[in-house]
Design a protein around this motif. Structure first.
Motif, PDB file in Angstrom:
ATOM      1  N   GLN A 205       0.897  -1.147   0.057  1.00 28.57           N
ATOM      2  CA  GLN A 205       0.019   0.057   0.095  1.00 28.57           C
ATOM      3  C   GLN A 205       0.778   1.375   0.109  1.00 28.57           C
ATOM      4  O   GLN A 205       0.602   2.165  -0.739  1.00 28.57           O
ATOM      5  CB  GLN A 205      -0.979  -0.025   1.256  1.00 28.57           C
ATOM      6  CG  GLN A 205      -1.818   1.375   1.301  1.00 28.57           C
ATOM      7  CD  GLN A 205      -2.371   1.517   2.760  1.00 28.57           C
ATOM      8  OE1 GLN A 205      -3.388   0.912   2.916  1.00 28.57           O
ATOM      9  NE2 GLN A 205      -1.691   2.042   3.578  1.00 28.57           N
ATOM     10  N   GLN A 206       1.974   1.292   0.847  1.00 24.06           N
ATOM     11  CA  GLN A 206       2.743   2.629   0.975  1.00 24.06           C
ATOM     12  C   GLN A 206       3.468   2.804  -0.353  1.00 24.06           C
ATOM     13  O   GLN A 206       3.621   3.936  -0.586  1.00 24.06           O
ATOM     14  CB  GLN A 206       3.622   2.467   2.307  1.00 24.06           C
ATOM     15  CG  GLN A 206       2.702   2.571   3.564  1.00 24.06           C
ATOM     16  CD  GLN A 206       1.881   3.716   3.849  1.00 24.06           C
ATOM     17  OE1 GLN A 206       0.681   3.950   3.446  1.00 24.06           O
ATOM     18  NE2 GLN A 206       2.449   4.927   4.273  1.00 24.06           N
ATOM     19  N   VAL A 209       1.108   4.058  -2.646  1.00 31.74           N
ATOM     20  CA  VAL A 209       0.655   5.523  -2.678  1.00 31.74           C
ATOM     21  C   VAL A 209       1.840   6.530  -2.967  1.00 31.74           C
ATOM     22  O   VAL A 209       1.393   7.663  -3.357  1.00 31.74           O
ATOM     23  CB  VAL A 209      -0.014   5.707  -1.219  1.00 31.74           C
ATOM     24  CG1 VAL A 209      -0.150   6.931  -0.564  1.00 31.74           C
ATOM     25  CG2 VAL A 209      -1.230   4.853  -0.943  1.00 31.74           C
ATOM     26  N   THR A 255       2.972  -7.915  -6.543  1.00 28.83           N
ATOM     27  CA  THR A 255       2.156  -8.519  -5.634  1.00 28.83           C
ATOM     28  C   THR A 255       2.481 -10.042  -5.299  1.00 28.83           C
ATOM     29  O   THR A 255       2.733 -10.575  -4.382  1.00 28.83           O
ATOM     30  CB  THR A 255       0.683  -8.287  -5.875  1.00 28.83           C
ATOM     31  OG1 THR A 255       0.638  -6.832  -5.760  1.00 28.83           O
ATOM     32  CG2 THR A 255      -0.221  -8.816  -4.653  1.00 28.83           C
ATOM     33  N   PHE A 284      -8.114  -4.920  -2.537  1.00 28.11           N
ATOM     34  CA  PHE A 284      -7.080  -4.304  -1.850  1.00 28.11           C
ATOM     35  C   PHE A 284      -6.167  -3.231  -2.735  1.00 28.11           C
ATOM     36  O   PHE A 284      -5.865  -2.284  -2.484  1.00 28.11           O
ATOM     37  CB  PHE A 284      -6.151  -5.239  -1.260  1.00 28.11           C
ATOM     38  CG  PHE A 284      -4.798  -4.418  -0.470  1.00 28.11           C
ATOM     39  CD1 PHE A 284      -4.855  -3.756   0.568  1.00 28.11           C
ATOM     40  CD2 PHE A 284      -3.526  -4.724  -0.921  1.00 28.11           C
ATOM     41  CE1 PHE A 284      -3.979  -3.106   1.238  1.00 28.11           C
ATOM     42  CE2 PHE A 284      -2.558  -4.215  -0.595  1.00 28.11           C
ATOM     43  CZ  PHE A 284      -2.637  -3.336   0.521  1.00 28.11           C
ATOM     44  N   LEU A 285      -5.681  -3.653  -3.828  1.00 32.85           N
ATOM     45  CA  LEU A 285      -4.904  -3.147  -4.741  1.00 32.85           C
ATOM     46  C   LEU A 285      -5.687  -1.877  -5.299  1.00 32.85           C
ATOM     47  O   LEU A 285      -5.147  -0.777  -5.335  1.00 32.85           O
ATOM     48  CB  LEU A 285      -4.319  -3.812  -5.888  1.00 32.85           C
ATOM     49  CG  LEU A 285      -3.175  -4.886  -5.491  1.00 32.85           C
ATOM     50  CD1 LEU A 285      -2.940  -5.764  -6.637  1.00 32.85           C
ATOM     51  CD2 LEU A 285      -2.059  -4.487  -4.897  1.00 32.85           C
ATOM     52  N   SER A 288      -6.243   0.656  -2.475  1.00 34.11           N
ATOM     53  CA  SER A 288      -4.999   1.291  -2.407  1.00 34.11           C
ATOM     54  C   SER A 288      -4.610   2.325  -3.651  1.00 34.11           C
ATOM     55  O   SER A 288      -4.303   3.570  -3.229  1.00 34.11           O
ATOM     56  CB  SER A 288      -3.813   0.598  -2.376  1.00 34.11           C
ATOM     57  OG  SER A 288      -3.769  -0.390  -1.122  1.00 34.11           O
ATOM     58  N   PRO A 341      -7.001   1.020   3.778  1.00 32.44           N
ATOM     59  CA  PRO A 341      -7.165  -0.101   2.954  1.00 32.44           C
ATOM     60  C   PRO A 341      -6.256  -1.150   3.660  1.00 32.44           C
ATOM     61  O   PRO A 341      -6.732  -2.525   3.756  1.00 32.44           O
ATOM     62  CB  PRO A 341      -6.714   0.301   1.478  1.00 32.44           C
ATOM     63  CG  PRO A 341      -7.027   1.491   1.502  1.00 32.44           C
ATOM     64  CD  PRO A 341      -6.812   2.174   2.578  1.00 32.44           C
ATOM     65  N   ALA A 342      -5.031  -0.704   4.031  1.00 34.04           N
ATOM     66  CA  ALA A 342      -4.091  -1.785   4.551  1.00 34.04           C
ATOM     67  C   ALA A 342      -4.680  -2.419   5.960  1.00 34.04           C
ATOM     68  O   ALA A 342      -4.123  -3.688   6.284  1.00 34.04           O
ATOM     69  CB  ALA A 342      -2.697  -1.383   4.935  1.00 34.04           C
TER      70      ALA A 342
END
Length: 391
Positions: A205-206, A209, A255, A284-285, A288, A341-342
């Protein structure tokens, strides 16, 4: 306009945005650093740091003020545990402190002078243990070892007392109820097996982002210099959807590498079916990507992502529930964690990957991720429209 033509035009615009954004990624070294290098190497670095997963043979000094058969047997039991190793017998605590100061031992066991007398009188005997708390893994290992020794020694002493009465005989166990502990999802009881499956979700996620914010910061700098964005003529829907599709497409191979191959290489928990966690990781992706785009509209410079986004990694780690249970959080932080989301990605993926759960069993986090995708998608479109009006 003809509906079919509208759909065709919209699809064509999305494809153009996809191509433009993909071209921007591959020609931006900073974005490639976040999108490729970070997901490839961070999981390996983190896993190597936490290996070996458990600590053993921790050197401890023994101050035996009792010097009896009972105290020597206790010391032998401590030395027989895999976690602790008797480094030396010392005459007093002053000598033990010297070994501690020289970092030759990480703990000290002090047996009082009345240890055997209290046992003979049927009283409770006390043994003190001093442990170096600079590394919690050491304390955890020492505590587990001493707890096991305490239970074993207590059961043995109780059995001797029962036998001494002559009432029950040696066939009766002093511990009629045995305890067999099974650590679900972490059979090695290791720190890496516990935290890495959740950490890699946060890394994905980070890194996404940060990469998105870096790209948008560059675009904003060019816009202020009078250089319009390549997709400025596109609709807000096509721009947001096309960009999100680009990020999910670009991140999918990373991923698979991070969530499948890294656990296999380092023998981390990997019990869930691949199809189950792949289907779970798609929302999730998506969430994110939408989350990153929404945040990116708040940044005006390329370097702003380092100032405003990097520090959130530690915050999101705590909010995910990995290091502190979510049910124990204040209501504000609990609600804030629901928006990340994480948080749901960690919860659902760990249960599927480590505990062999199914997508149906994790329908709650799964639906939350789709809900966040929708909310952040709408927010990103609104912010994109505002940006186009102010351009």
């Amino acid at each position: 306009m003809n509906p079919i033509k509208s759909i065709s035009t919209g699809f064509s615009d999305i494809c153009r945005v996809f191509r433009t954004e993909m071209n921007a990624i591959v020609h931006d070294v900073g974005a490639l650093l976040f999108f490729v290098v970070l997901p490839l190497f961070y999981p390996i670095v983190y896993t190597l740091i936490y290996n070996p997963e458990v600590v053993d043979n921790l050197p401890v000094a023994v101050v035996d003020n009792c010097r009896s058969a009972e105290s020597r047997r206790l010391v032998r039991m401590i030395g027989a545990t895999p976690e602790l190793e008797i480094y030396d017998y010392v005459p007093d605590m002053q000598e033990a402190r010297r070994l501690w100061a020289e970092q030759k031992v990480v703990g000290v066991v002090e047996i009082p002078a009345d240890y055997s007398r209290r046992i003979a009188l049927g009283e409770q005997a006390h043994v003190q243990f001093f442990c170096d708390m600079t590394l919690l893994l050491r304390y955890r290992a020492a505590l587990n070892a001493l707890t096991s020794v305490q239970l074993a020694a207590g059961a043995e002493i109780t059995q001797h007392r029962i036998d001494a009465t002559g009432l029950l005989g040696g066939g009766v166990s002093a511990s009629p109820v045995g305890v067999d502990t099974s650590f679900l999802g972490d059979t090695q009881q290791g720190f890496a097996s516990f935290i890495i499956p959740g950490i890699v979700i946060l890394i994905l996620q980070q890194s996404m982002v940060l990469g998105i914010c870096l790209l948008r910061g560059t675009e904003e700098e060019r816009r202020r210099r009078g250089i319009p964005a390549a997709d400025s003529s596109m609709s807000s829907f096509a721009t947001v959807f096309g960009r999100a599709l680009t990020y999910v497409f670009f991140y999918f191979p990373a991923t698979i590498y991070t969530l499948h191959f890294v656990p296999v290489w380092f023998h981390l928990p990997h019990q869930g079916e691949a199809l189950q966690w792949i289907l779970f990781i798609l929302p999730f992706l998506s969430a994110s990507a939408m989350f990153g785009m929404m945040l990116s509209y708040c940044l005006r410079r390329r370097e702003d992502c380092f100032i405003y986004i990097v520090f959130t990694s530690v915050v999101f780690l705590f909010l995910s529930g990995l290091t502190w249970p979510r049910f124990a959080m204040p209501s504000f932080w609990y609600a804030l964690a629901d928006c990340i989301p994480a948080t749901w990605g960690v919860e659902g993926f760990v249960r599927i990957n480590s505990n062999a759960g199914t997508l149906y069993e994790q329908s709650g986090p799964y639906m939350w991720l789709w809900a966040l995708t929708g909310v952040y998608f709408v927010a990103s479109m609104i912010l994109q429209k505002i940006r186009k009006k102010t351009a």
